[in-house]
Design a protein around this motif. Structure first.
Motif, PDB file in Angstrom:
ATOM      1  N   ALA A  89      48.006  47.966  31.870  1.00  0.00           N
ATOM      2  CA  ALA A  89      48.255  46.713  31.147  1.00  0.00           C
ATOM      3  C   ALA A  89      48.909  45.700  32.082  1.00  0.00           C
ATOM      4  N   GLY A  90      48.612  44.420  31.863  1.00  0.00           N
ATOM      5  CA  GLY A  90      49.232  43.369  32.665  1.00  0.00           C
ATOM      6  C   GLY A  90      48.286  42.212  32.903  1.00  0.00           C
ATOM      7  N   SER A  91      48.666  41.356  33.828  1.00  0.00           N
ATOM      8  CA  SER A  91      47.884  40.154  34.152  1.00  0.00           C
ATOM      9  C   SER A  91      47.052  40.382  35.411  1.00  0.00           C
ATOM     10  N   TYR A  92      45.783  40.034  35.311  1.00  0.00           N
ATOM     11  CA  TYR A  92      44.838  40.156  36.415  1.00  0.00           C
ATOM     12  C   TYR A  92      44.274  38.769  36.735  1.00  0.00           C
ATOM     13  N   ALA A  93      44.008  38.520  38.004  1.00  0.00           N
ATOM     14  CA  ALA A  93      43.338  37.282  38.417  1.00  0.00           C
ATOM     15  C   ALA A  93      42.194  37.675  39.354  1.00  0.00           C
ATOM     16  N   PHE A  94      41.112  36.901  39.305  1.00  0.00           N
ATOM     17  CA  PHE A  94      39.962  37.190  40.158  1.00  0.00           C
ATOM     18  C   PHE A  94      39.292  35.897  40.600  1.00  0.00           C
ATOM     19  N   LYS A  95      38.421  36.011  41.605  1.00  0.00           N
ATOM     20  CA  LYS A  95      37.743  34.839  42.175  1.00  0.00           C
ATOM     21  C   LYS A  95      36.390  35.243  42.734  1.00  0.00           C
ATOM     22  N   CYS A  96      35.618  34.237  43.087  1.00  0.00           N
ATOM     23  CA  CYS A  96      34.396  34.423  43.866  1.00  0.00           C
ATOM     24  C   CYS A  96      34.782  34.167  45.321  1.00  0.00           C
ATOM     25  N   ASN A  97      34.423  35.065  46.208  1.00  0.00           N
ATOM     26  CA  ASN A  97      34.770  34.888  47.620  1.00  0.00           C
ATOM     27  C   ASN A  97      34.086  33.697  48.268  1.00  0.00           C
ATOM     28  N   PHE A  98      32.992  33.215  47.692  1.00  0.00           N
ATOM     29  CA  PHE A  98      32.250  32.117  48.292  1.00  0.00           C
ATOM     30  C   PHE A  98      32.640  30.748  47.752  1.00  0.00           C
ATOM     31  N   HIS A  99      33.267  30.696  46.599  1.00  0.00           N
ATOM     32  CA  HIS A  99      33.549  29.420  45.934  1.00  0.00           C
ATOM     33  C   HIS A  99      34.998  29.393  45.451  1.00  0.00           C
ATOM     34  N   ALA A 100      35.850  28.705  46.188  1.00  0.00           N
ATOM     35  CA  ALA A 100      37.302  28.724  45.952  1.00  0.00           C
ATOM     36  C   ALA A 100      37.702  28.288  44.543  1.00  0.00           C
ATOM     37  N   SER A 101      36.919  27.402  43.933  1.00  0.00           N
ATOM     38  CA  SER A 101      37.277  26.918  42.595  1.00  0.00           C
ATOM     39  C   SER A 101      36.805  27.845  41.473  1.00  0.00           C
ATOM     40  N   MET A 102      36.108  28.883  41.826  1.00  0.00           N
ATOM     41  CA  MET A 102      35.536  29.805  40.838  1.00  0.00           C
ATOM     42  C   MET A 102      36.514  30.956  40.622  1.00  0.00           C
ATOM     43  N   VAL A 103      37.346  30.813  39.567  1.00  0.00           N
ATOM     44  CA  VAL A 103      38.428  31.767  39.317  1.00  0.00           C
ATOM     45  C   VAL A 103      38.459  32.175  37.850  1.00  0.00           C
ATOM     46  N   GLY A 104      39.164  33.273  37.574  1.00  0.00           N
ATOM     47  CA  GLY A 104      39.328  33.733  36.211  1.00  0.00           C
ATOM     48  C   GLY A 104      40.546  34.622  36.088  1.00  0.00           C
ATOM     49  N   THR A 105      40.922  34.899  34.824  1.00  0.00           N
ATOM     50  CA  THR A 105      42.067  35.761  34.550  1.00  0.00           C
ATOM     51  C   THR A 105      41.802  36.584  33.295  1.00  0.00           C
ATOM     52  N   PHE A 106      42.486  37.716  33.208  1.00  0.00           N
ATOM     53  CA  PHE A 106      42.545  38.454  31.950  1.00  0.00           C
ATOM     54  C   PHE A 106      43.864  39.185  31.864  1.00  0.00           C
ATOM     55  N   THR A 107      44.273  39.415  30.618  1.00  0.00           N
ATOM     56  CA  THR A 107      45.537  40.130  30.370  1.00  0.00           C
ATOM     57  C   THR A 107      45.282  41.234  29.378  1.00  0.00           C
TER      58      THR A 107
END
Length: 107
Positions: A89-107
């Motif tokens: 359980a907790g906070s996760y963050a992720f991205k696309c390695n090719f596109h810096a503005s392409m990000v997301g999160t889930f908890t």
């Protein structure tokens, strides 16, 4: 003594109970975005990143202590997917390695 064994057995069973309510959470990867880009997941849930278009990755940038990091291979063919099972359980963050503005999160 028999009561002690019963308590120990019940405790062990509680510790190793599997989440039978686990679900697969689909995340579409396309148009320089993850959709949804923010969501809630429970322990045992499977996050399934599926490429719709483009060339992208899904790579963790932060995970809770005790959780495994994740990094999909490069996805460049529509329909390719990558799955990650939530174990902590907790906070996760992720991205696309090719596109810096392409990000997301889930908890």
């Amino acid at each position: 003594m028999k009561k002690l064994y019963s308590i120990l057995f019940a405790s062990a069973f509680t510790l190793f109970t599997v989440n039978t309510n686990a679900t697969t959470i689909p995340v579409a990867v396309s148009n320089f975005m993850f959709s949804p880009s923010s969501f809630t997941a429970n322990i045992g849930d499977i996050i399934q990143f599926t490429l719709v278009s483009g060339t992208h990755t899904a790579t963790s940038t932060s995970v809770p202590v005790g959780a495994a990091t994740f990094a999909s291979p490069t996805m460049s063919t529509a329909g390719q997917s990558f799955s990650y099972t939530v174990t902590t359980a907790g906070s996760y963050a992720f991205k696309c390695n090719f596109h810096a503005s392409m990000v997301g999160t889930f908890t």
